[in-house]
Design an enzyme around this catalytic site. Structure first.
Site, PDB file in Angstrom:
ATOM      1  N   LEU A  33       0.818  -1.217   0.000  1.00 40.05           N
ATOM      2  CA  LEU A  33       0.000   0.000   0.000  1.00 40.05           C
ATOM      3  C   LEU A  33       0.850   1.266   0.000  1.00 40.05           C
ATOM      4  CD1 LEU A  33      -2.734  -1.084   2.582  1.00 40.05           C
ATOM      5  CD2 LEU A  33      -2.719  -1.369   0.099  1.00 40.05           C
ATOM      6  N   HIS A  37      -3.402   4.336  -2.428  1.00 39.86           N
ATOM      7  CA  HIS A  37      -4.399   3.452  -1.798  1.00 39.86           C
ATOM      8  C   HIS A  37      -5.026   4.145  -0.592  1.00 39.86           C
ATOM      9  CE1 HIS A  37      -1.611   0.185  -3.415  1.00 39.86           C
ATOM     10  NE2 HIS A  37      -2.768  -0.131  -3.959  1.00 39.86           N
ATOM     11  N   GLN A 154      -9.651  -0.401 -15.982  1.00 42.91           N
ATOM     12  CA  GLN A 154     -10.178  -1.312 -14.958  1.00 42.91           C
ATOM     13  C   GLN A 154     -11.427  -0.712 -14.306  1.00 42.91           C
ATOM     14  OE1 GLN A 154      -7.778  -3.592 -11.888  1.00 42.91           O
ATOM     15  NE2 GLN A 154      -8.228  -1.798 -10.663  1.00 42.91           N
TER      16      GLN A 154
HETATM   17  O1  PAF Z   1      -6.101  -2.556  -8.969  1.00 42.52           O
HETATM   18  C1  PAF Z   1      -5.771  -3.553  -8.310  1.00 42.52           C
HETATM   19  O2  PAF Z   1      -4.989  -3.481  -7.356  1.00 42.52           O
HETATM   20  C2  PAF Z   1      -6.336  -4.917  -8.677  1.00 42.52           C
HETATM   21  O3  PAF Z   1      -6.501  -5.034 -10.047  1.00 42.52           O
HETATM   22  C3  PAF Z   1      -7.648  -5.253  -7.937  1.00 42.52           C
HETATM   23  C4  PAF Z   1      -8.755  -4.303  -8.310  1.00 42.52           C
HETATM   24  C5  PAF Z   1      -7.410  -5.226  -6.442  1.00 42.52           C
HETATM   25  C6  PAF Z   1      -8.107  -6.653  -8.323  1.00 42.52           C
HETATM   26  O4  PAF Z   1      -7.148  -7.602  -8.007  1.00 42.52           O
END
Ligand code: PAF
Length: 283
Positions: A33, A37, A154
């Site tokens: 992290l 994050h 994503q």
């Molecule tokens: O972005 C990330 O860290 C990963 O792709 C996730 C969303 C935790 C899925 O494993």
């Protein structure tokens, strides 16, 4: 802060919180992290009654075995950070707990969002992401889930999945967190050699310069300009640079005043693959 390794224990915890009518915020991560994050955790803590973070390095989203094996793992520091960020619960399952014996992805149709950029260059990546995020959403049942815009494709794909599966979850995209020199924060940055770390801010600098060219150059000329910048760079190798419609992620041929655009880039800094993106103004 509670630490869960079992799905059923976490589910019981969530059920008890839901009975108390608590609003659940969720931040899925792969650990290692950083402040990026933590900005998601901070937002979740502010906006929800309970914040759950998952730490799981999901094998099915890696097309490169070495990247998976070498993915940084800093569990103890992660726990300290999360505690200092007032996170309520962290879920750290094993691969077995999530997948059992079959470590394979489900196949998804994200209406074409998955065929661009990361989907093109990382085989099966978004099936892996869809599989794990769907599984985590079923376990955590969050009201709101937070994702960083560094992984913009994503984010759009997860929004699409939630819409298609009619999951009652709000998916929020949060701004990219950058180091002072502009490098987008990423867990992979810790794996850069000192020389590559020094070179890496060139990526964001080039994106910003490219954005400034929208008034004087067309899409093709901007792409050529960026490609030339990287050809001249001794340490960074461009994998792709594209300008795409922010909503459909379809590559733009020209700028249309009614649409929003974003430029997306993937670059190898030695062995480490870095991605970034910036909003583009159309003209
Ligand atoms: O972005 C990330 O860290 C990963 O792709 C996730 C969303 C935790 C899925 O494993």
């Amino acid at each position: 802060m509670k630490i869960f390794t079992s799905k059923s224990d976490l589910k019981s915890y969530i059920s008890s919180k839901k009975e108390e009518k608590k609003k659940i915020g969720f931040v899925p991560t792969m650990g290692a992290l950083h402040q990026g994050h933590m900005s998601l955790v901070k937002k979740s803590v502010k906006k929800n009654d309970v914040t759950v973070v998952s730490i799981f390095v999901n094998p099915t989203q890696f097309d490169n075995k070495e990247d998976l094996v070498k993915y940084p793992k800093t569990f103890e520091e992660d726990v300290k950070l999360l505690e200092s960020g007032s996170c309520d619960a962290v879920f750290v399952p094993s691969v077995d707990e999530i997948y059992g014996e079959n470590v394979i992805s489900e196949r998804f149709d994200f209406d074409g969002l998955e065929h661009q950029m990361e989907g093109k260059f990382r085989d099966g990546h978004f099936d892996g992401v869809g599989t794990i995020v769907k599984a985590l959403f079923k376990i955590v049942q969050p009201d709101v889930a937070y994702f960083g815009k560094k992984d913009f494709q994503q984010l759009q794909i997860i929004k699409k999945m939630v819409e298609k599966l009619k999951m009652p979850i709000k998916v929020k995209g949060m701004p990219i967190f950058r180091e002072e020199d502009g490098l987008a924060m990423s867990s992979r940055n810790t794996r850069l050699t000192p020389a590559h770390r020094e070179a890496a801010p060139f990526i964001h600098k080039t994106l910003k310069k490219a954005r400034k060219k929208t008034g004087t150059k067309n899409v093709k000329e901007i792409i050529e300009w960026v490609e030339n910048q990287f050809k001249k760079h001794p340490l960074l190798e461009l994998e792709y640079f594209i300008i795409a419609d922010e909503k459909t992620l379809q590559t733009a041929e020209s700028f249309n005043a009614t649409k929003r655009y974003r430029a997306f880039i993937a670059v190898f800094a030695g062995e480490i693959r870095l991605i970034d993106n910036v909003r583009f103004k159309n003209n």
